[in-house]
Scaffold this active site. Sequence first.
Site, mmCIF file in Angstrom:
data_model
loop_
_atom_site.group_PDB
_atom_site.id
_atom_site.type_symbol
_atom_site.label_atom_id
_atom_site.label_comp_id
_atom_site.label_asym_id
_atom_site.label_seq_id
_atom_site.Cartn_x
_atom_site.Cartn_y
_atom_site.Cartn_z
ATOM 1 N N ILE A 154 0.829 -1.200 0.000
ATOM 2 C CA ILE A 154 0.000 0.000 0.000
ATOM 3 C C ILE A 154 0.865 1.252 0.000
ATOM 4 C CG2 ILE A 154 -1.699 1.325 1.313
ATOM 5 C CD1 ILE A 154 -2.852 -1.377 2.258
ATOM 6 N N ASP A 173 10.954 2.985 6.781
ATOM 7 C CA ASP A 173 10.494 1.640 7.111
ATOM 8 C C ASP A 173 11.562 0.966 7.963
ATOM 9 O OD1 ASP A 173 9.129 -0.820 7.175
ATOM 10 O OD2 ASP A 173 8.436 -0.563 5.114
ATOM 11 N N ASP A 259 -9.043 6.896 9.645
ATOM 12 C CA ASP A 259 -10.011 5.874 9.256
ATOM 13 C C ASP A 259 -10.025 4.736 10.263
ATOM 14 O OD1 ASP A 259 -11.910 4.768 7.331
ATOM 15 O OD2 ASP A 259 -10.364 3.265 6.887
ATOM 16 N N GLU A 264 -12.753 0.755 18.282
ATOM 17 C CA GLU A 264 -13.688 0.872 17.167
ATOM 18 C C GLU A 264 -15.021 0.196 17.507
ATOM 19 O OE1 GLU A 264 -11.916 -0.413 13.485
ATOM 20 O OE2 GLU A 264 -10.352 1.120 13.587
ATOM 21 N N HIS A 282 -13.558 3.264 9.270
ATOM 22 C CA HIS A 282 -12.765 2.121 8.801
ATOM 23 C C HIS A 282 -13.238 1.648 7.423
ATOM 24 C CE1 HIS A 282 -10.066 -1.328 10.461
ATOM 25 N NE2 HIS A 282 -9.912 -1.192 9.155
ATOM 26 N N ALA A 285 -10.868 -0.110 2.864
ATOM 27 C CA ALA A 285 -10.978 -1.228 1.918
ATOM 28 C C ALA A 285 -12.401 -1.419 1.414
ATOM 29 C CB ALA A 285 -10.500 -2.516 2.582
#
Length: 313
Positions: A154, A173, A259, A264, A282, A285
């Site tokens: 991603i 990273d 998001d 949650e 969320h 996707a």
Amino acid sequence: MQLEGNVIVCDTIDEKGLGILKNAGLHVEYLPEITNQDLISRAKDYDVIIVRSRTKITKDVIVSAVKAKIIARVGVGLDNIDVNEAQKRGIEVINAGEASVTAVSELVLGFMFSLSRNIPIANNATKNGKWIKKDLMGGELKGKYLGIIGLGKIGRNVARLARGLRMNLIGYDVVPIDNSFTQEVSLITTDLKTLLESSDFVTCHVPFTEQTKHLINKDMLSKMKKNAFLINTSRGEVIDEQALIECLKNKRIGGAALDVYEVEPPTNKELLELDNIICTPHIAAQTREGQELASMVIGEKIVQKLLEKQIDN
């Protein structure tokens, strides 16, 4: 070669994935509202357990799943599955992370446009009869520095899309970033502190682990530019929400878009009532194309792996 076996699907998935499993000869039970307690009592009957993010595959579920060969997640990440316990018991754990690359990446761009052009504020004001044009001076993405934390599938796709908008890219990273990719998108690689100090936008694309919990904390937030924007579509625990709230209340950064959340659905009213944050439930996707592809990828992976196990036996 037809397969035999029982599959339980514990969350809502696209029917095309179900069709792949059924056409292979598998018996599929579709129970997208099943509770964890019911799953614990029924798990003993299934060779394959399929989930998205709602269902938690805990140690109790895995202990009960005495026949299970595969646990599959139709999505990115495996943090709702006790992977260590599954591996101890010889159960293979798979996901369909590659299927949501486009959907998540495009939401990140949507957030950047919304933040830089004040789109949510403009929309709400106009609908409420307020013409606040003079108060909404925005900024362009062209020429801005985008810091990408995590250069997996991603993160790399976000970089490619942003490069098309003529943004400058900075990457961080914990694993080495491929040189051919850095050259492809003219990515500057650096440490996290320098990335935060240098970026106009920061977007997070790391999994949730003990190492990434509160990766973005009070100290790291203090490194960001005063007019910078923070975006998180990865996992809520990556950002210390309370530290972010204080940062936004004090206008230490330009704004944020989330998001994902530490809890949650989010319950922190202080976070939700801020006017310099965009909150979505969320949905990164949640595209028709992404969900269809994810279900098909999982269906095909399960069939292939069961065929391999059948041949081996």
